[in-house]
Design an enzyme around this catalytic site. Structure first.
Site, PDB file in Angstrom:
ATOM      1  N   ARG A  77      -8.024  -4.403  -2.999  1.00 47.27           N
ATOM      2  CA  ARG A  77      -7.082  -3.567  -3.415  1.00 47.27           C
ATOM      3  C   ARG A  77      -8.312  -3.035  -5.096  1.00 47.27           C
ATOM      4  O   ARG A  77      -8.542  -4.007  -6.007  1.00 47.27           O
ATOM      5  CB  ARG A  77      -5.842  -3.916  -3.870  1.00 47.27           C
ATOM      6  CG  ARG A  77      -4.928  -3.682  -2.907  1.00 47.27           C
ATOM      7  CD  ARG A  77      -3.569  -3.813  -3.719  1.00 47.27           C
ATOM      8  NE  ARG A  77      -2.831  -4.294  -3.223  1.00 47.27           N
ATOM      9  CZ  ARG A  77      -2.100  -3.883  -1.623  1.00 47.27           C
ATOM     10  NH1 ARG A  77      -2.684  -2.562  -2.086  1.00 47.27           N
ATOM     11  NH2 ARG A  77      -1.595  -4.330  -0.923  1.00 47.27           N
TER      12      ARG A  77
ATOM     13  N   CYS B 246       0.675  -0.984   0.181  1.00 44.39           N
ATOM     14  CA  CYS B 246       0.210   0.411  -0.039  1.00 44.39           C
ATOM     15  C   CYS B 246       0.638   1.535  -0.488  1.00 44.39           C
ATOM     16  O   CYS B 246       0.628   2.324  -1.059  1.00 44.39           O
ATOM     17  CB  CYS B 246      -1.124  -0.257   1.382  1.00 44.39           C
ATOM     18  SG  CYS B 246      -2.130  -0.948   1.670  1.00 44.39           S
TER      19      CYS B 246
END
Ligand code: BEZ
Length: 221
Positions: A138, A61
């Site tokens: 995601r 991330c």
């Protein structure tokens, strides 16, 4: 419309909702973000890339946020706003963005939405029903200026997304809208586009054997 954060009074949020599909209106929400309160529908007239990430302070991330922050101006020049989201709290988001700045010298200029109740994640189908944790996948939702979801991608927590592909996706959607054309595999601005086949016997005969794949010059934006 989904409301998160301490005020105003939250609306009841459905616990189960169908995952939106391409062509659906993007579920609206109001929430706290690292750039102040945000109501998604206030961004009408602009493209929006709403993307979820599994958790703050995680390596993949962080690499995505650094790349997205560096590309933010390119998205803005396409009239596209980046909006990040995870189920982490606003204080967590703020601490993470500050740590990214301190450690990597990169300021994250786009808002990151807090979603501790998971109301937004549920509305977008960002929570994997089979996942062992409440972390979001995601997810990326490309939302057009009318608030319609035009594309979605879902990646697992283990695989980082490609920022250049997200830029290309917005450019391709804009080209399609501008000229009513189709973009072939790997299309980039300036490349030839493809035109929908004209499905009459005369047209097919005139075009020849490759009637089902015809390239044409792309008109510049
Ligand atoms: C990561 O961003 O590195 C990550 C997030 C959640 C689970 C695994 C990895």
């Amino acid at each position: 419309m989904i409301m998160t954060g301490p005020s105003p009074a939250p609306l009841p949020v459905p616990q189960e909702s169908a995952t939106p599909r391409i062509g659906d209106a993007a579920p609206d929400f109001s929430a706290r973000t690292t750039r102040g309160p945000l109501t998604l529908s206030d961004l009408r007239g602009q493209w929006v890339l709403l993307f979820s990430h599994p958790a703050d302070f995680t390596p993949v991330c962080t690499s995505e946020f650094i790349a997205l922050a560096k590309a933010n101006d390119q998205f803005v020049s396409l009239n596209c706003r980046l909006v990040g989201l995870s189920i982490d709290s606003l204080p967590s988001h703020l601490a993470w963005l500050e740590a990214i700045h301190t450690s990597f010298g990169v300021r994250v200029p786009f808002p990151v939405v807090e979603d501790p109740s998971m109301a937004i994640a549920r509305a977008y189908g960002m929570l994997d029903a089979s996942a062992e944790s409440s972390a979001t996948i995601r997810g990326v939702y490309a939302i057009d200026p009318e608030g319609i979801i035009r594309a979605m991608t879902w990646y697992p927590a283990s695989v980082g997304r490609s920022v250049s592909e997200l830029l290309r996706l917005i450019q391709a959607l804009q080209q399609v809208d501008r000229d009513g054309v189709l973009t072939p595999e790997g299309w980039l601005p300036g490349d030839d586009i493809v035109v929908p086949a004209e499905l009459t016997e005369d047209a097919v005969t005139a075009t020849g054997l490759a009637w089902f794949l015809q390239y044409a010059r792309c008109t510049p934006a």
